[in-house]
Motif scaffolding. Structure first.
Motif, mmCIF file in Angstrom:
data_model
loop_
_atom_site.group_PDB
_atom_site.id
_atom_site.type_symbol
_atom_site.label_atom_id
_atom_site.label_comp_id
_atom_site.label_asym_id
_atom_site.label_seq_id
_atom_site.Cartn_x
_atom_site.Cartn_y
_atom_site.Cartn_z
ATOM 1 N N LEU A 1 0.307 -1.329 0.425
ATOM 2 C CA LEU A 1 0.086 -0.259 0.040
ATOM 3 C C LEU A 1 0.679 1.337 -0.206
ATOM 4 O O LEU A 1 0.235 2.530 -0.594
ATOM 5 C CB LEU A 1 -0.617 -0.026 1.196
ATOM 6 N N LEU A 2 1.554 1.385 0.868
ATOM 7 C CA LEU A 2 2.349 2.320 0.887
ATOM 8 C C LEU A 2 3.766 2.686 -0.107
ATOM 9 O O LEU A 2 3.053 3.498 -1.110
ATOM 10 C CB LEU A 2 3.352 2.077 2.016
ATOM 11 N N GLN A 3 3.790 1.479 -1.083
ATOM 12 C CA GLN A 3 4.256 1.910 -2.204
ATOM 13 C C GLN A 3 3.614 2.224 -3.081
ATOM 14 O O GLN A 3 3.376 2.903 -4.044
ATOM 15 C CB GLN A 3 4.828 0.566 -2.824
ATOM 16 N N ASN A 4 2.221 2.018 -3.234
ATOM 17 C CA ASN A 4 1.169 2.367 -4.426
ATOM 18 C C ASN A 4 0.739 4.078 -3.362
ATOM 19 O O ASN A 4 0.772 4.757 -4.951
ATOM 20 C CB ASN A 4 -0.076 1.192 -4.466
ATOM 21 N N LYS A 5 0.833 3.984 -2.942
ATOM 22 C CA LYS A 5 0.621 5.555 -2.684
ATOM 23 C C LYS A 5 1.479 5.972 -3.119
ATOM 24 O O LYS A 5 1.615 7.304 -3.461
ATOM 25 C CB LYS A 5 0.751 6.011 -0.699
ATOM 26 N N GLN A 6 3.299 6.097 -3.172
ATOM 27 C CA GLN A 6 3.860 6.801 -3.766
ATOM 28 C C GLN A 6 4.009 7.096 -5.102
ATOM 29 O O GLN A 6 4.130 7.985 -5.275
ATOM 30 C CB GLN A 6 5.705 5.895 -2.846
ATOM 31 N N GLN A 7 3.996 5.917 -5.584
ATOM 32 C CA GLN A 7 3.703 5.716 -7.094
ATOM 33 C C GLN A 7 2.640 6.918 -7.670
ATOM 34 O O GLN A 7 2.752 7.176 -8.846
ATOM 35 C CB GLN A 7 3.134 4.142 -7.719
ATOM 36 N N LEU A 8 1.655 6.949 -7.171
ATOM 37 C CA LEU A 8 0.480 7.490 -7.106
ATOM 38 C C LEU A 8 0.916 9.040 -7.666
ATOM 39 O O LEU A 8 0.585 9.425 -7.755
ATOM 40 C CB LEU A 8 -0.956 7.521 -6.330
ATOM 41 N N LEU A 9 1.689 9.464 -6.138
ATOM 42 C CA LEU A 9 1.526 10.650 -5.847
ATOM 43 C C LEU A 9 2.658 11.058 -7.047
ATOM 44 O O LEU A 9 3.415 12.074 -7.738
ATOM 45 C CB LEU A 9 2.409 10.794 -4.442
ATOM 46 N N VAL A 10 4.274 10.088 -7.432
ATOM 47 C CA VAL A 10 4.526 10.262 -9.132
ATOM 48 C C VAL A 10 3.731 10.362 -10.333
ATOM 49 O O VAL A 10 3.737 11.232 -10.680
ATOM 50 C CB VAL A 10 5.462 9.372 -9.264
ATOM 51 N N ASP A 11 3.296 9.464 -9.985
ATOM 52 C CA ASP A 11 1.909 9.669 -11.724
ATOM 53 C C ASP A 11 1.558 10.842 -11.483
ATOM 54 O O ASP A 11 0.976 11.372 -12.680
ATOM 55 C CB ASP A 11 1.600 8.391 -11.597
ATOM 56 N N TYR A 12 1.143 11.378 -10.567
ATOM 57 C CA TYR A 12 0.229 12.325 -10.378
ATOM 58 C C TYR A 12 0.689 13.366 -9.427
ATOM 59 O O TYR A 12 0.185 13.617 -8.410
ATOM 60 C CB TYR A 12 -1.402 11.688 -10.467
ATOM 61 N N GLN B 1 -0.587 15.029 -0.579
ATOM 62 C CA GLN B 1 -1.019 14.194 0.296
ATOM 63 C C GLN B 1 -2.117 14.823 0.602
ATOM 64 O O GLN B 1 -3.401 13.460 0.801
ATOM 65 C CB GLN B 1 0.045 14.511 1.208
ATOM 66 N N LYS B 2 -2.347 15.868 0.678
ATOM 67 C CA LYS B 2 -3.910 16.426 1.010
ATOM 68 C C LYS B 2 -4.434 16.151 -0.087
ATOM 69 O O LYS B 2 -5.619 15.452 0.609
ATOM 70 C CB LYS B 2 -3.439 18.251 1.420
ATOM 71 N N GLY B 3 -4.076 15.897 -1.049
ATOM 72 C CA GLY B 3 -5.250 15.963 -2.756
ATOM 73 C C GLY B 3 -5.411 14.352 -2.113
ATOM 74 O O GLY B 3 -6.381 13.794 -2.127
ATOM 75 N N LEU B 4 -5.111 13.819 -1.810
ATOM 76 C CA LEU B 4 -5.220 12.083 -1.400
ATOM 77 C C LEU B 4 -5.590 11.950 -0.394
ATOM 78 O O LEU B 4 -7.200 11.235 -0.855
ATOM 79 C CB LEU B 4 -3.815 11.244 -1.797
ATOM 80 N N GLU B 5 -5.963 12.554 0.779
ATOM 81 C CA GLU B 5 -6.956 12.483 2.060
ATOM 82 C C GLU B 5 -8.219 12.657 1.551
ATOM 83 O O GLU B 5 -8.935 12.294 1.867
ATOM 84 C CB GLU B 5 -6.328 13.070 2.733
#
Length: 322
Positions: A48-59, A64-68
């Motif tokens: 999950l942490l890896q996917n979260k970091q990858q999502l922030l890199v792709d978009y 972090q605030k937008g993701l929340e």
């Protein structure tokens, strides 16, 4: 009087043994769950942490605030019955049919937790509804269970009159009864849920037992909403609600079948649990007699009451069988 005699009179050894067995059973279960699920949980968190970091890199426009904020929208939408795979929704999860199913899960104490009242009036009403509904449900299920037992005993009595080996016949009738219940309340629903919910056979049989035993975790709910985040696609808004059911169409008979299955399945499983309790009580009685060196035990006040109650129940069942 020695210590052993004092302990025997107080029934302390039996109580301590039961307590020790209970604690050992619970701790052993916790150990097994820890071993089975603990490592997988750590792997899921890491993924999950890896996917979260990858999502922030792709978009890059998403911080972090937008993701929340996106996660909050997904959570609120799932509670309201809005499918994130499109811009449409049904009447929400508080339709009459789903509300009736929710009321049934309250009085049966299943309590999936997939939907719950959010208004103050709804929460207060739920308290009083459950306060009177749960005892009513117990009485009704007890009555239905007795009628099931009447049918079984009538078959036993009829076949015993036709055969010589009465004990063997009674055992076979009980065995057939249990197997029939397993087929009706576990095997057939398992096939139905696998077909209409898309679950695996293990997930379907797991759901059947969790429901009929009134444990009701809520991780799987037939015809309801389950928020199960798949670590491989987490934070993908179009696919995050992988087991959400606003997109699924169910036949008209599905809810009726569900209600009938839960009602009669609860009564059948309650009978099975009562038989198991009776077996455990008999084992406990034999152990106490063995502890006392085979001597007959003095009857406790509670034993006499239980015996009278059992006789009354047997008489009632015999009256119903006539």
């Amino acid at each position: 009087m020695g210590i052993t005699e004092i302990l025997n009179l107080a029934r302390v050894p039996s109580i301590l043994l039961l307590g020790a067995v209970y604690m050992a059973y619970v701790l052993a279960g916790g150990l097994i769950f820890w071993k089975l699920e603990g490592e997988m949980g750590k792997k899921d968190i890491s993924r999950l942490l890896q996917n979260k970091q990858q999502l922030l890199v792709d978009y890059t426009c998403l911080n972090q605030k937008g993701l929340e904020a996106v996660a909050q929208v997904v959570q609120d939408s799932s509670k309201a019955g809005l499918s994130m795979k499109g811009n449409y929704t049904t009447d929400g999860f508080w339709k009459f049919t789903s509300s009736a199913v929710f009321a049934a899960t309250v009085v049966t104490t299943i309590g999936y937790g997939n939907i719950s009242p959010s208004t103050t009036a709804g929460q207060i009403f739920c308290v009083f509804f459950a306060l009177f509904g749960i005892p009513l449900n117990v009485v009704v299920l007890n009555r239905v269970g007795k009628y099931m037992l009447v049918i079984e005993r009538n078959i036993c009595d009829f076949l015993q009159e036709k055969t010589v080996k009465k004990r063997c016949t009674r055992f076979l009738i009980h065995l057939v009864s249990y197997l029939t219940g397993m087929v009706l309340f576990f095997v057939v629903p398992m096939l139905v849920f696998q077909q209409h919910e898309g679950w695996t056979y293990s997930e379907a049989i797991y759901y059947c037992f969790i429901t009929l035993s009134t444990i009701g975790f809520g991780d799987y709910v037939a015809g309801g909403v389950q928020i199960i985040f798949n670590p491989s696609i987490v934070f993908n808004v179009s696919e995050v609600l992988t087991d959400s059911n606003p997109d699924k169409q169910y036949p008209d008979w599905y809810s009726i079948l569900m209600a009938s299955w839960i009602f009669f399945g609860l009564a059948w499983l309650a009978l099975l649990v009562n038989h198991t309790i009776d077996i455990m009580e008999r084992v406990n009685t034999h152990f106490r007699r063995w502890w006392n060196g085979g001597a007959s035990e003095k009857e406790e006040p509670g034993d006499a009451g239980d015996a009278v109650t059992q006789v009354e129940e047997d008489d009632e069942i015999k009256k119903q069988a006539k």
